[in-house]
Design a protein around this motif. Structure first.
Motif, PDB file in Angstrom:
ATOM      1  N   ASP A  37      -3.237  -7.113  -4.753  1.00 45.98           N
ATOM      2  CA  ASP A  37      -3.506  -5.889  -5.281  1.00 45.98           C
ATOM      3  C   ASP A  37      -2.194  -5.146  -4.794  1.00 45.98           C
ATOM      4  O   ASP A  37      -1.736  -4.350  -5.583  1.00 45.98           O
ATOM      5  CB  ASP A  37      -4.484  -5.208  -4.544  1.00 45.98           C
ATOM      6  CG  ASP A  37      -5.791  -5.345  -5.161  1.00 45.98           C
ATOM      7  OD1 ASP A  37      -5.815  -6.013  -6.201  1.00 45.98           O
ATOM      8  OD2 ASP A  37      -6.825  -4.717  -4.700  1.00 45.98           O
ATOM      9  N   TRP A  38      -1.590  -5.034  -3.651  1.00 48.66           N
ATOM     10  CA  TRP A  38      -0.294  -4.419  -3.121  1.00 48.66           C
ATOM     11  C   TRP A  38       0.644  -4.805  -3.885  1.00 48.66           C
ATOM     12  O   TRP A  38       1.726  -4.031  -4.553  1.00 48.66           O
ATOM     13  CB  TRP A  38      -0.169  -4.516  -1.969  1.00 48.66           C
ATOM     14  CG  TRP A  38       0.426  -5.918  -1.360  1.00 48.66           C
ATOM     15  CD1 TRP A  38      -0.368  -7.019  -0.649  1.00 48.66           C
ATOM     16  CD2 TRP A  38       1.715  -6.209  -1.190  1.00 48.66           C
ATOM     17  NE1 TRP A  38       0.439  -8.096  -0.452  1.00 48.66           N
ATOM     18  CE2 TRP A  38       1.890  -7.684  -0.903  1.00 48.66           C
ATOM     19  CE3 TRP A  38       2.967  -5.794  -1.755  1.00 48.66           C
ATOM     20  CZ2 TRP A  38       2.675  -8.646  -0.657  1.00 48.66           C
ATOM     21  CZ3 TRP A  38       4.102  -6.517  -1.815  1.00 48.66           C
ATOM     22  CH2 TRP A  38       4.061  -7.753  -1.269  1.00 48.66           C
ATOM     23  N   VAL A  39       0.825  -6.090  -4.347  1.00 52.95           N
ATOM     24  CA  VAL A  39       1.708  -6.300  -5.593  1.00 52.95           C
ATOM     25  C   VAL A  39       1.715  -5.698  -6.817  1.00 52.95           C
ATOM     26  O   VAL A  39       2.585  -5.203  -7.654  1.00 52.95           O
ATOM     27  CB  VAL A  39       1.997  -7.900  -5.837  1.00 52.95           C
ATOM     28  CG1 VAL A  39       2.748  -8.529  -6.874  1.00 52.95           C
ATOM     29  CG2 VAL A  39       2.275  -8.659  -4.305  1.00 52.95           C
ATOM     30  N   ASP A  41       0.345  -2.709  -7.228  1.00 54.32           N
ATOM     31  CA  ASP A  41       0.733  -1.351  -6.957  1.00 54.32           C
ATOM     32  C   ASP A  41       2.152  -1.304  -7.203  1.00 54.32           C
ATOM     33  O   ASP A  41       3.002  -0.348  -7.581  1.00 54.32           O
ATOM     34  CB  ASP A  41       0.266  -0.796  -5.648  1.00 54.32           C
ATOM     35  CG  ASP A  41      -1.116  -0.568  -5.786  1.00 54.32           C
ATOM     36  OD1 ASP A  41      -1.840  -0.658  -6.848  1.00 54.32           O
ATOM     37  OD2 ASP A  41      -1.874  -0.480  -4.617  1.00 54.32           O
ATOM     38  N   VAL A  42       2.994  -2.178  -6.174  1.00 51.77           N
ATOM     39  CA  VAL A  42       4.499  -2.114  -5.851  1.00 51.77           C
ATOM     40  C   VAL A  42       4.980  -2.392  -7.260  1.00 51.77           C
ATOM     41  O   VAL A  42       6.186  -1.697  -7.508  1.00 51.77           O
ATOM     42  CB  VAL A  42       4.949  -3.230  -4.999  1.00 51.77           C
ATOM     43  CG1 VAL A  42       6.405  -3.434  -4.897  1.00 51.77           C
ATOM     44  CG2 VAL A  42       4.426  -2.394  -3.626  1.00 51.77           C
ATOM     45  N   SER A 362       3.132   7.070  -3.869  1.00 53.16           N
ATOM     46  CA  SER A 362       2.178   5.890  -3.339  1.00 53.16           C
ATOM     47  C   SER A 362       3.034   4.867  -2.821  1.00 53.16           C
ATOM     48  O   SER A 362       2.609   4.146  -1.845  1.00 53.16           O
ATOM     49  CB  SER A 362       1.472   5.559  -4.421  1.00 53.16           C
ATOM     50  OG  SER A 362       2.129   5.072  -5.437  1.00 53.16           O
ATOM     51  N   VAL A 363       4.023   4.174  -3.499  1.00 53.17           N
ATOM     52  CA  VAL A 363       4.638   3.022  -2.954  1.00 53.17           C
ATOM     53  C   VAL A 363       6.017   3.479  -2.528  1.00 53.17           C
ATOM     54  O   VAL A 363       6.430   2.801  -1.502  1.00 53.17           O
ATOM     55  CB  VAL A 363       4.990   2.368  -4.407  1.00 53.17           C
ATOM     56  CG1 VAL A 363       5.788   1.069  -3.923  1.00 53.17           C
ATOM     57  CG2 VAL A 363       3.869   2.007  -5.261  1.00 53.17           C
ATOM     58  N   ARG A 411       4.529   7.045  -8.053  1.00 52.81           N
ATOM     59  CA  ARG A 411       5.173   6.127  -7.202  1.00 52.81           C
ATOM     60  C   ARG A 411       5.975   6.827  -6.188  1.00 52.81           C
ATOM     61  O   ARG A 411       5.903   6.370  -4.966  1.00 52.81           O
ATOM     62  CB  ARG A 411       6.075   5.323  -8.227  1.00 52.81           C
ATOM     63  CG  ARG A 411       6.814   4.415  -7.406  1.00 52.81           C
ATOM     64  CD  ARG A 411       7.662   3.449  -8.348  1.00 52.81           C
ATOM     65  NE  ARG A 411       8.399   2.103  -7.887  1.00 52.81           N
ATOM     66  CZ  ARG A 411       7.617   1.302  -7.577  1.00 52.81           C
ATOM     67  NH1 ARG A 411       6.654   1.130  -8.097  1.00 52.81           N
ATOM     68  NH2 ARG A 411       8.322   0.249  -6.868  1.00 52.81           N
TER      69      ARG A 411
ATOM     70  N   ILE B  22       9.090  -6.585   3.937  1.00 50.54           N
ATOM     71  CA  ILE B  22       8.079  -6.957   2.875  1.00 50.54           C
ATOM     72  C   ILE B  22       7.987  -8.516   2.886  1.00 50.54           C
ATOM     73  O   ILE B  22       7.121  -9.147   2.746  1.00 50.54           O
ATOM     74  CB  ILE B  22       8.289  -6.180   1.278  1.00 50.54           C
ATOM     75  CG1 ILE B  22       7.928  -4.886   1.499  1.00 50.54           C
ATOM     76  CG2 ILE B  22       7.607  -6.968   0.256  1.00 50.54           C
ATOM     77  CD1 ILE B  22       8.526  -3.830   0.346  1.00 50.54           C
ATOM     78  N   HIS B  26       4.897 -11.033   3.844  1.00 50.62           N
ATOM     79  CA  HIS B  26       4.221 -11.780   3.064  1.00 50.62           C
ATOM     80  C   HIS B  26       4.451 -13.207   2.981  1.00 50.62           C
ATOM     81  O   HIS B  26       3.569 -14.061   3.192  1.00 50.62           O
ATOM     82  CB  HIS B  26       4.908 -11.288   1.563  1.00 50.62           C
ATOM     83  CG  HIS B  26       3.926 -12.158   0.500  1.00 50.62           C
ATOM     84  ND1 HIS B  26       2.585 -11.877   0.255  1.00 50.62           N
ATOM     85  CD2 HIS B  26       4.092 -12.918  -0.650  1.00 50.62           C
ATOM     86  CE1 HIS B  26       2.151 -12.211  -0.702  1.00 50.62           C
ATOM     87  NE2 HIS B  26       2.994 -13.159  -1.250  1.00 50.62           N
TER      88      HIS B  26
END
Lengths: 685, 685
Positions: A37-39, A41-42, A362-363, A411, B22, B26
């Motif tokens: 998920d975070w990917v 978003d990013v 957010s990011v 973002r 990051i 990961h």
């Protein structure tokens, strides 16, 4: 609205950020299947559907009601009306349904200048026996209750000193150095009072240029030629019958040449901050100065004696503008009389508030897109600045609701600023950039300014893109004919501290003049008591659809800057501009510099920048406010490097060796800044 | 060598870089199994085995041979000997087996000062009838062929003006403001020549402080008390019998207070660069000045008349140091005679070279670790600076070979600099930081300086860690007793432009004095014709094992800075320092400032920084060279904020209102800079 992307996007190659690059390069392939998920978003890019939704929701009537609320009373900086607008901004931005994540006020203690409400400034014609033969109006004529509000400040020249000069009147055109030079060829200016018209020179300059000739006082007015397309009668021609300035209208203003609080250069004006001695202030009138309406100017100018002034000095009055004898004609009732100024302006330290609001990113929460406008006006300020504030409030209402409903979060973080005391010299925004200098210069992505949102009646019959490209275009080597984006080379609004001082990419958006329809130097109610809701809704934008268009455009830009995965900046546009600057500098200055043994074209020259240079570079060398070598105010009026242009122009005019040295120094600063930027763009090591 | 990591590592939390964070977060899990090669590279941390290999390969005899080569002839800046060292550096750094990826020279045209080789400077005692009663030595005595080299420059005070002052001699101790103040209480200084001893005040200051009292010339010498632990005889006590300065030895030096090329402040000194008028130069002696040996100083001082000077003014000579009548005692052969200086110094623009070399980084090539030292000396410069250059060449030989053999490539790029004209005011390094200002301030990770690598004979019986913690330690709240790292608060070598001007984390490494063994203010051959290979290899470091230790230490630091995944900077150390500065400032200045209505402790005060502030902030306010608010030269000698400390000290001494205003201004600058940094450390938005 897609026209805009054409201007801002273009080649993205050079703007790649390492982080985003690596993530994209790697996950671009996997995305959708296995990426967490975070990917998602990013790597989320700007959402076009969301922009369409924003555009649809921007409401013209909401903007109209914002304006009505903001212009209920005069709200000059630090006045009770200003505090009312502070409270209103806070209420809106703290609204649980349509507000921002957070909103608060920030205060600075700043140096302002006001007339004395108990002892108004006066301009009179005084006979040799001290009889008062004529008195200029102290207030503008009332056409509605707006002008009758006791909080309407008397017209005055902020920062002009108090004093009581009395002398023969002369007409000095626009008060430029060349105007006084010419006038001084004809008559002795010592002890005279000069009347000048707005335009051609900054406000303070009209008095600063006069004082060395012995002029002891300055009047300034707006000639109907420059503002009213010649119209003069309030029986049927000017407001309340049209957008034109009535005969008693007076443009107020700040008479200073630098921006920011004058007592705390480079330092945020907090309570305990060091303040320079008042005597060290530069860039303000050294002699008393007062603005008057053209009704009074007419009564004075048409009575002047002496030789007729040149044709370029003539305005719209139905008489010949003479230089002055000095003083009035022998046939005038004012013969042998003086003009007297009684100026009671005084300076005060006052608390001025910025209202700040944020939507957290957010990011990349630590990357900021900043959107702002000043809140303070001279009187009711319906157009300046409340048209822009009404637009900003509509943008925040629509975005705030999306955020509160959980439908969107940008973002990057968005910071909104409602600046105080702009009219006194961009003070609130400048103090803000000084206080948060390190953080803002490291983290800001861009600054968007919407001050006067709509300057003129418009037509909605065509798209922004079509309108723009028709009236204001340029031919780009890369794209052909495209809408032109002007340069922010003046210091006309709060963008100045962001672009010229901090070096942040900045934009100023407004709906501007159709020059086929008027030659008014600005909308005619500017800084008068007639810039009211009535004026705006009747003559500038009935129905508020032009305001709506500006809100949609500004919001569109804002969302793209906040949400785009890669920043939509076009480096090749920057390179085009730099090359234009360079060829203009080579064309204008090469020979003149060479005649003083200064090489612009040598091996160390700017030619090096031709190939692949873009960037801004902000670096000060002491003395004046440190300025941007590409984007800064310039008097020279040339589309080229501002520091070099100003220094060259001065040296060419005075011929002084010390001025040629300064031109050389400016050239060296420029070369080092641009080559420094070029080094950054070269190989990594 | 692990001691070092304790100092530099510590808490890493605050230094996290988004990219690395990051990637680590990961891939830290996956690594080793499925991660692709580039992920292995990108996440590679420093390799301890490689550091051990480096340490083993650093060779003491190689360093000795480097030094022998570098010190064959005198190599004062821009002399033929300097060009020989340029060629040697290039040859070594371009060596196909042990060189760097790339090496080249970069030149600046800089303002230097030299004596006239055809008309040497003279110091004489002249009788009333103009008979020359005494002539000071023009050259230092030869004990080996080194001193006989015709390229040995006559001792002189660089940038002191030419001139021929003649006047009664007075003794002014160290030439501090307080020394002249006291002397002026006793006698009239107008028209006198002052003899001063080195120490207690900068070189230029001894003349700058003197001139306002009417002093027309200044002599300066090194008292045996300050340099030789009292030893004076070259029959058995001084060089060539020991490391002590022979009686004719003279410390040369640059007599200026600012660094960088004097004619091009803030601008790199290229051929076409704007240069300020010479008359605008500040910080150099306003009157002729000349350094002499203590042999000559003895002949003059012991003949002085007048009252005996205070006990703190007495040196090692076996006579009473009198103030001077002014002039000599009635019983002296020099009675009624003057001292005359004939100074023929002249300024020239000369091309000075830096030699640059790089090892390109593999993962972050656009992040730079910089390692440098100056190359120019006053004479042979075996210790200053060639001990450091010999160490640098050994570090590059070992690293270069690893690179050429394909065994290693640093994560970040390493830039090596062999700076020119440091002795004239850190000129080569300063011009470099000016030319590449934007790139270096954005990309540099750290600067390591090794100038005088070994200052004193050492003992190899213990580890660096044990030695360090024994002689130079501090108690840290976090770690207990640890080796102390000093502050780079002076501008004594090329780190100054990097830390004070660019704001880059910097380090200066040397093997320094054991104060239980000597009180010499510096190694006694400093800036004399005796600082030779013979001196270094016999008295400073026979066997070159101390040099070897410094090379191992510096290389260790360099590799860790270049290869660590996360930069080994300890933010809590910075916070400790800031808190120390703050409490020192509160202790010293609160009352004095309050007495002048300046608040240090109010709501806007530095107390705000207590909680969680660290960072450097570099911001100029015009006037002097823009300086770092935490790390900059300070005269006040207090471990606190340098700008505030200097301004406060001055105001407290003069009591002038304008000086208290300046203290207030410095306090405001400081508060804004630190609060600006604190904002950056606070919430992201």
């Amino acid at each position: 609205q897609h026209w805009f992307m054409k201007v801002l996007l273009g080649s993205l190659g050079a703007a790649l950020v390492l982080t985003a690059g690596i993530l994209l390069g790697h996950f671009g392939i996997q995305r959708g299947s296995t990426a967490p998920d975070w990917v998602m978003d990013v790597t989320q890019d700007v959402d076009e559907a969301l922009i369409q939704k924003f555009i649809v929701e921007v409401d013209n009537i909401a903007i109209q009601e914002n304006l009505r609320e903001l212009t209920k009373v005069p709200h000059m900086a630090t006045s009770p009306g200003d505090e009312q607008t502070v409270q209103y901004m806070l209420k809106r931005w703290q609204d649980p349904d349509t507000g921002l994540d957070q909103a608060w006020r920030e205060e600075y203690k700043v140096y302002l200048s006001f007339p004395d409400p108990n002892t108004p400034n006066k301009v009179t014609v005084v006979s040799p026996s001290d009889a008062v033969l004529y008195t200029a109006r102290e207030k503008e004529k009332a056409y509605s209750s707006d002008q009758e509000d006791p909080e309407v400040v008397q017209p005055y020249a902020a920062y002009a000193p108090a004093g009581h000069p009395k002398g023969r009147l002369v007409y000095a055109n626009q008060g430029k150095p060349s105007d006084y030079f010419l006038l001084n060829q004809t008559l002795n200016l010592t002890g005279t009072v000069a009347i000048t018209r707005y335009g051609g020179e900054g406000r303070a300059g009209k008095a600063i240029n006069a004082a060395p000739y012995g002029v002891i006082g300055v009047l300034v007015y707006t000639d109907p030629w420059d503002i009213n397309d010649g119209k003069m009668s309030d029986n049927n021609e000017t407001y309340p019958f049209s957008w034109y300035m009535p005969p008693s209208g007076v443009e107020r203003g700040s008479f200073n040449t630098h921006y920011g609080d004058m007592l705390t250069p480079y330092l945020a004006a907090k309570d305990d901050t060091y303040r320079i001695p008042e005597k060290n202030i530069t860039g303000i009138p050294p002699i008393p100065t007062q603005p008057i309406g053209f009704e009074d100017a007419y009564a004075l100018i048409c009575e002047l004696g002496g030789e007729p002034a040149p044709s370029e000095w003539q305005g719209a009055f139905n008489c010949t503008y003479n230089f002055g004898g000095p003083g009035f004609k022998p046939t005038s009732n004012f013969n042998n009389s003086d003009v007297k100024l009684d100026i009671y302006n005084r300076e005060e330290l006052k608390n001025s508030a910025n209202v700040m609001g944020v939507i957290r990113g957010s990011v990349e929460p630590d990357r900021y897109v900043i959107y702002g406008n000043h809140r303070d006006s001279w009187v009711h300020g319906a157009i300046d600045p409340s048209s822009g504030t009404s637009v900003m409030l509509e943008v925040t209402r629509v975005l705030g609701r999306m955020v509160k409903q959980g439908k969107w979060r940008p973002r990057r973080s968005i910071i909104f600023g409602s600046w105080g005391a702009e009219e006194f010299g961009l003070i609130g925004s400048t103090e803000y950039t000084e206080e948060y200098y390190s953080k803002l210069s490291e983290r800001s992505v861009a600054y968007i300014n919407v001050d006067i949102a709509v300057k003129t009646p418009g037509s909605d019959s065509t798209s922004v893109y079509d309108n723009w490209i028709r009236y204001f275009n340029r031919t780009s080597p890369a794209y052909g004919v495209i809408p032109n984006v002007g340069f922010l080379t003046g210091a006309g609004s709060d963008y100045a501290a962001f672009i010229h001082f901090l070096g942040i990419t900045s934009m100023d958006i407004s709906y501007t003049y159709d020059r086929t329809k008027t030659r008014a130097r600005i909308y005619p109610a500017y800084h008068t008591a007639y810039d009211t809701f009535d004026y705006a809704s009747k003559f500038i934008d009935p129905g508020f659809t032009s305001h709506q268009t500006v809100a949609r455009t500004a919001g569109n830009v804002l969302i793209r800057l906040a949400d785009s995965l890669l920043l939509p900046f076009n480096c090749s546009d920057y390179a085009e501009t730099l090359e234009g600057y360079l060829s203009k500098a080579m064309e204008l200055y090469t020979d003149g510099l060479a005649a003083h043994m200064i090489s612009i074209g040598g091996s160390q020259s700017l030619a090096y920048t031709h190939t692949h240079t873009h960037t801004h570079t902000q670096r000060g060398m002491g003395g004046q406010r440190k300025g941007h070598v590409i984007w800064a105010s310039s008097k020279a009026g040339q589309a080229t490097f501002p520091g070099l242009a100003d220094a060259y122009t001065r040296a060419a005019s005075t011929g002084l060796d010390s001025d040629w040295k300064e031109a050389h120094r400016q050239l060296s600063i420029l070369i080092q800044a641009i080559q420094g930027a070029a080094h950054t763009l070269g190989d990594a090591i």
